[in-house]
Design a protein around this motif. Structure first.
Motif, PDB file in Angstrom:
ATOM      1  N   VAL A 117     -16.098   5.067  13.167  1.00  0.00           N
ATOM      2  CA  VAL A 117     -16.904   5.745  14.188  1.00  0.00           C
ATOM      3  C   VAL A 117     -16.289   5.695  15.588  1.00  0.00           C
ATOM      4  O   VAL A 117     -16.842   6.290  16.519  1.00  0.00           O
ATOM      5  CB  VAL A 117     -18.350   5.188  14.235  1.00  0.00           C
ATOM      6  CG1 VAL A 117     -18.989   5.216  12.853  1.00  0.00           C
ATOM      7  CG2 VAL A 117     -18.415   3.788  14.830  1.00  0.00           C
ATOM      8  N   GLU A 118     -15.161   5.015  15.722  1.00  0.00           N
ATOM      9  CA  GLU A 118     -14.570   4.848  17.055  1.00  0.00           C
ATOM     10  C   GLU A 118     -14.370   6.161  17.827  1.00  0.00           C
ATOM     11  O   GLU A 118     -14.593   6.194  19.046  1.00  0.00           O
ATOM     12  CB  GLU A 118     -13.231   4.106  16.944  1.00  0.00           C
ATOM     13  CG  GLU A 118     -12.690   3.656  18.275  1.00  0.00           C
ATOM     14  CD  GLU A 118     -11.364   2.937  18.115  1.00  0.00           C
ATOM     15  OE1 GLU A 118     -10.367   3.467  18.614  1.00  0.00           O
ATOM     16  OE2 GLU A 118     -11.331   1.873  17.479  1.00  0.00           O
ATOM     17  N   PRO A 119     -13.976   7.281  17.173  1.00  0.00           N
ATOM     18  CA  PRO A 119     -13.821   8.531  17.937  1.00  0.00           C
ATOM     19  C   PRO A 119     -15.108   8.977  18.643  1.00  0.00           C
ATOM     20  O   PRO A 119     -15.057   9.679  19.645  1.00  0.00           O
ATOM     21  CB  PRO A 119     -13.411   9.550  16.863  1.00  0.00           C
ATOM     22  CG  PRO A 119     -12.758   8.727  15.790  1.00  0.00           C
ATOM     23  CD  PRO A 119     -13.520   7.430  15.772  1.00  0.00           C
ATOM     24  N   VAL A 125     -21.436   5.995  24.337  1.00  0.00           N
ATOM     25  CA  VAL A 125     -21.609   5.154  25.524  1.00  0.00           C
ATOM     26  C   VAL A 125     -22.130   5.996  26.685  1.00  0.00           C
ATOM     27  O   VAL A 125     -23.061   5.600  27.401  1.00  0.00           O
ATOM     28  CB  VAL A 125     -20.293   4.441  25.893  1.00  0.00           C
ATOM     29  CG1 VAL A 125     -20.408   3.733  27.243  1.00  0.00           C
ATOM     30  CG2 VAL A 125     -19.915   3.432  24.812  1.00  0.00           C
ATOM     31  N   ALA A 126     -21.549   7.193  26.863  1.00  0.00           N
ATOM     32  CA  ALA A 126     -21.982   8.075  27.956  1.00  0.00           C
ATOM     33  C   ALA A 126     -23.445   8.483  27.786  1.00  0.00           C
ATOM     34  O   ALA A 126     -24.239   8.441  28.737  1.00  0.00           O
ATOM     35  CB  ALA A 126     -21.089   9.310  28.012  1.00  0.00           C
ATOM     36  N   GLU A 127     -23.815   8.841  26.569  1.00  0.00           N
ATOM     37  CA  GLU A 127     -25.184   9.301  26.312  1.00  0.00           C
ATOM     38  C   GLU A 127     -26.210   8.170  26.433  1.00  0.00           C
ATOM     39  O   GLU A 127     -27.393   8.422  26.678  1.00  0.00           O
ATOM     40  CB  GLU A 127     -25.268   9.934  24.926  1.00  0.00           C
ATOM     41  CG  GLU A 127     -24.575  11.294  24.856  1.00  0.00           C
ATOM     42  CD  GLU A 127     -24.588  11.894  23.462  1.00  0.00           C
ATOM     43  OE1 GLU A 127     -25.022  11.211  22.521  1.00  0.00           O
ATOM     44  OE2 GLU A 127     -24.142  13.055  23.324  1.00  0.00           O
ATOM     45  N   SER A 128     -25.750   6.929  26.275  1.00  0.00           N
ATOM     46  CA  SER A 128     -26.672   5.785  26.365  1.00  0.00           C
ATOM     47  C   SER A 128     -27.063   5.472  27.807  1.00  0.00           C
ATOM     48  O   SER A 128     -28.024   4.751  28.054  1.00  0.00           O
ATOM     49  CB  SER A 128     -26.028   4.543  25.755  1.00  0.00           C
ATOM     50  OG  SER A 128     -25.037   4.009  26.632  1.00  0.00           O
ATOM     51  N   GLY A 129     -26.279   6.022  28.763  1.00  0.00           N
ATOM     52  CA  GLY A 129     -26.527   5.723  30.165  1.00  0.00           C
ATOM     53  C   GLY A 129     -26.064   4.341  30.582  1.00  0.00           C
ATOM     54  O   GLY A 129     -26.468   3.823  31.622  1.00  0.00           O
ATOM     55  N   ALA A 130     -25.188   3.738  29.767  1.00  0.00           N
ATOM     56  CA  ALA A 130     -24.691   2.387  30.056  1.00  0.00           C
ATOM     57  C   ALA A 130     -24.035   2.336  31.426  1.00  0.00           C
ATOM     58  O   ALA A 130     -23.264   3.220  31.790  1.00  0.00           O
ATOM     59  CB  ALA A 130     -23.700   1.959  28.987  1.00  0.00           C
ATOM     60  N   SER A 131     -24.356   1.283  32.173  1.00  0.00           N
ATOM     61  CA  SER A 131     -23.787   1.137  33.519  1.00  0.00           C
ATOM     62  C   SER A 131     -23.049  -0.185  33.695  1.00  0.00           C
ATOM     63  O   SER A 131     -22.644  -0.525  34.797  1.00  0.00           O
ATOM     64  CB  SER A 131     -24.890   1.252  34.573  1.00  0.00           C
ATOM     65  OG  SER A 131     -25.875   0.249  34.370  1.00  0.00           O
ATOM     66  N   SER A 132     -22.897  -0.938  32.602  1.00  0.00           N
ATOM     67  CA  SER A 132     -22.150  -2.199  32.656  1.00  0.00           C
ATOM     68  C   SER A 132     -21.396  -2.363  31.337  1.00  0.00           C
ATOM     69  O   SER A 132     -21.763  -1.738  30.331  1.00  0.00           O
ATOM     70  CB  SER A 132     -23.098  -3.388  32.861  1.00  0.00           C
ATOM     71  OG  SER A 132     -23.886  -3.597  31.698  1.00  0.00           O
ATOM     72  N   MET A 137     -21.316  -2.238  25.222  1.00  0.00           N
ATOM     73  CA  MET A 137     -21.242  -2.919  23.929  1.00  0.00           C
ATOM     74  C   MET A 137     -22.511  -2.709  23.121  1.00  0.00           C
ATOM     75  O   MET A 137     -22.465  -2.501  21.900  1.00  0.00           O
ATOM     76  CB  MET A 137     -20.980  -4.415  24.142  1.00  0.00           C
ATOM     77  CG  MET A 137     -19.595  -4.717  24.703  1.00  0.00           C
ATOM     78  SD  MET A 137     -19.322  -6.509  24.868  1.00  0.00           S
ATOM     79  CE  MET A 137     -17.746  -6.521  25.733  1.00  0.00           C
ATOM     80  N   ARG A 138     -23.658  -2.759  23.786  1.00  0.00           N
ATOM     81  CA  ARG A 138     -24.923  -2.513  23.078  1.00  0.00           C
ATOM     82  C   ARG A 138     -24.961  -1.085  22.516  1.00  0.00           C
ATOM     83  O   ARG A 138     -25.471  -0.850  21.413  1.00  0.00           O
ATOM     84  CB  ARG A 138     -26.114  -2.748  24.015  1.00  0.00           C
ATOM     85  CG  ARG A 138     -26.335  -4.215  24.320  1.00  0.00           C
ATOM     86  CD  ARG A 138     -27.605  -4.514  25.115  1.00  0.00           C
ATOM     87  NE  ARG A 138     -27.577  -5.920  25.498  1.00  0.00           N
ATOM     88  CZ  ARG A 138     -27.146  -6.378  26.681  1.00  0.00           C
ATOM     89  NH1 ARG A 138     -26.771  -5.528  27.624  1.00  0.00           N
ATOM     90  NH2 ARG A 138     -27.111  -7.672  26.931  1.00  0.00           N
ATOM     91  N   ALA A 139     -24.408  -0.141  23.266  1.00  0.00           N
ATOM     92  CA  ALA A 139     -24.343   1.245  22.782  1.00  0.00           C
ATOM     93  C   ALA A 139     -23.445   1.344  21.551  1.00  0.00           C
ATOM     94  O   ALA A 139     -23.731   2.109  20.625  1.00  0.00           O
ATOM     95  CB  ALA A 139     -23.834   2.166  23.891  1.00  0.00           C
ATOM     96  N   ALA A 140     -22.378   0.553  21.531  1.00  0.00           N
ATOM     97  CA  ALA A 140     -21.471   0.551  20.375  1.00  0.00           C
ATOM     98  C   ALA A 140     -22.181   0.040  19.125  1.00  0.00           C
ATOM     99  O   ALA A 140     -22.012   0.593  18.027  1.00  0.00           O
ATOM    100  CB  ALA A 140     -20.245  -0.315  20.676  1.00  0.00           C
ATOM    101  N   THR A 192     -14.519  -3.977  23.061  1.00  0.00           N
ATOM    102  CA  THR A 192     -13.726  -3.837  24.289  1.00  0.00           C
ATOM    103  C   THR A 192     -13.645  -2.374  24.711  1.00  0.00           C
ATOM    104  O   THR A 192     -13.813  -2.022  25.886  1.00  0.00           O
ATOM    105  CB  THR A 192     -12.316  -4.411  24.075  1.00  0.00           C
ATOM    106  OG1 THR A 192     -12.434  -5.825  23.824  1.00  0.00           O
ATOM    107  CG2 THR A 192     -11.429  -4.199  25.301  1.00  0.00           C
ATOM    108  N   LYS A 193     -13.380  -1.488  23.742  1.00  0.00           N
ATOM    109  CA  LYS A 193     -13.289  -0.045  24.042  1.00  0.00           C
ATOM    110  C   LYS A 193     -14.636   0.487  24.554  1.00  0.00           C
ATOM    111  O   LYS A 193     -14.671   1.335  25.441  1.00  0.00           O
ATOM    112  CB  LYS A 193     -12.812   0.708  22.816  1.00  0.00           C
ATOM    113  CG  LYS A 193     -11.317   0.531  22.578  1.00  0.00           C
ATOM    114  CD  LYS A 193     -10.841   1.160  21.297  1.00  0.00           C
ATOM    115  CE  LYS A 193      -9.315   1.010  21.186  1.00  0.00           C
ATOM    116  NZ  LYS A 193      -8.832   1.262  19.838  1.00  0.00           N
ATOM    117  N   ALA A 194     -15.724  -0.006  23.958  1.00  0.00           N
ATOM    118  CA  ALA A 194     -17.049   0.420  24.417  1.00  0.00           C
ATOM    119  C   ALA A 194     -17.296  -0.033  25.849  1.00  0.00           C
ATOM    120  O   ALA A 194     -17.815   0.730  26.678  1.00  0.00           O
ATOM    121  CB  ALA A 194     -18.115  -0.163  23.491  1.00  0.00           C
ATOM    122  N   ALA A 195     -16.929  -1.265  26.147  1.00  0.00           N
ATOM    123  CA  ALA A 195     -17.111  -1.793  27.498  1.00  0.00           C
ATOM    124  C   ALA A 195     -16.295  -1.001  28.519  1.00  0.00           C
ATOM    125  O   ALA A 195     -16.777  -0.695  29.629  1.00  0.00           O
ATOM    126  CB  ALA A 195     -16.714  -3.273  27.541  1.00  0.00           C
TER     127      ALA A 195
END
Length: 200
Positions: A117-119, A125-132, A137-140, A192-195
């Protein structure tokens, strides 16, 4: 808020502490990530056997300070990600706290899903609205849980498990480590990639 990983095996002296230390070393650049381990039938207070210490030392890891502890519901509740060393451990975790199902995987299972699922990770991550980094990582993990059923399983379900080397030969310890090590690095790389996708 800290991203917390819990690594789980049976005795918490061979597989889960080595996975814990490999993940912690690989994610050390993130200040708000904590990695711990516990056992479903822990040999409480026991250290890592010499064979496993030697294998960990080959990766630059000192496992001499580890002491086994028994898993409890609070540990499960507090973890953002639970990686178990075998399907039996995953089942016990989910039976103890059914709500943990979407964040509980065997280590090799999550490594396999992460590779597939890495691609989709940057978009997730963008759609989750992650800001940190921790939110990334939680989105991943949410992505991995959502797509778990779409990833082709291995030829044998045993490939989700890491062999238990306790009281077995040096060769079994080596085999266990060779099953564990690439999976731990794959999971760490996925996180790491998600972060890093958060600031990309």
């Amino acid at each position: 808020m800290t991203f917390s990983i819990l690594s789980v095996c049976t005795g918490n002296i061979c597989r889960s502490p080595v996975a814990e230390l490999l993940l912690a070393q690989s994610l050390a650049s993130f200040a708000d990530v904590s990695v711990s381990s516990a056992g479903t039938g822990a040999l409480v207070g026991s250290g890592v056997p010499e064979q496993a210490q030697r294998l960990a030392a080959g990766e630059g890891i000192d496992a001499t300070a580890h002491r086994a502890r028994q898993i409890d519901a609070g540990m499960i509740r507090g973890a953002d990600l639970i990686v178990t060393m075998a399907r039996d451990h995953r089942r016990l975790v989910v039976e103890a706290l059914p709500a943990a199902m979407r964040r509980t995987f065997t280590l090799r299972e999550l490594a396999r899903i992460a590779d597939a699922v890495e691609p989709r990770l940057p978009q997730a991550v963008a759609e989750s609205g992650a800001s940190s980094p921790e939110e990334g990582m939680r989105a991943a993990i949410a992505l991995a849980a959502a797509l778990r059923g779409t990833v082709e399983p291995p030829a044998s379900p045993d490939e989700f498990d890491i062999v238990d080397p306790y009281r077995r030969s040096d060769e079994t310890y080596a085999r266990s480590f060779e099953e564990l090590r690439p999976a731990a690095y794959q999971v760490a790389d996925f996180l790491t990639k998600a972060a890093r996708a958060v600031s990309a």
